[in-house]
Write a protein that holds these residues in place. Sequence first.
Motif, PDB file in Angstrom:
ATOM      1  N   SER A 247      -9.211   7.342   0.462  1.00 37.64           N
ATOM      2  CA  SER A 247      -8.305   6.721   0.010  1.00 37.64           C
ATOM      3  C   SER A 247      -6.526   7.721   0.928  1.00 37.64           C
TER       4      SER A 247
ATOM      5  N   THR B 165      -1.078   3.780  -1.552  1.00 36.63           N
ATOM      6  CA  THR B 165      -2.028   4.035  -1.493  1.00 36.63           C
ATOM      7  C   THR B 165      -2.305   3.223  -0.422  1.00 36.63           C
TER       8      THR B 165
ATOM      9  N   ALA C 189      -2.578   8.560  -0.770  1.00 34.76           N
ATOM     10  CA  ALA C 189      -2.127   8.423  -1.309  1.00 34.76           C
ATOM     11  C   ALA C 189      -0.480   8.886  -1.121  1.00 34.76           C
TER      12      ALA C 189
END
Length: 126
Positions: free
Chosen positions: A21, A78, A23
């Motif tokens: 991920s 994200t 972000a």
Amino acid sequence: QVQFVESGGGLVQAGGSLRLSCAASGFTLDPYAIGWFRQAPGKEREGVSCISSSDGNTFYSDSVKGRFTISRDNVKNTVYRQMNSLKPEDTAVYYCARTPTARASSWMLYPLYDDWGQGTQVTVSS
């Protein structure tokens, strides 16, 4: 403050999967193309994948095509990368960064990107 925070890295066996991920904070992800890069010890930073802003076009390096998938959630601000069929040569620190526009001819050029995250380590054991 513009910032990317990468997460999801770790140690995995060859053939396994990870989901990274990226972000974003301090700005809205929507107008930007976001690229994922990686850097192994002693090697140059390599463009792995990129997702454009407006039409969601995706770009992949030949080394990961068919195994990695990049996606974005502009509501969550994200970007994600699903990595399957991992190989020991995928071992590296993975970074994300932003660029105004992604093109097929230049998405992999890291000088075109700004605001790099701190990276997340991915280690694939054989």
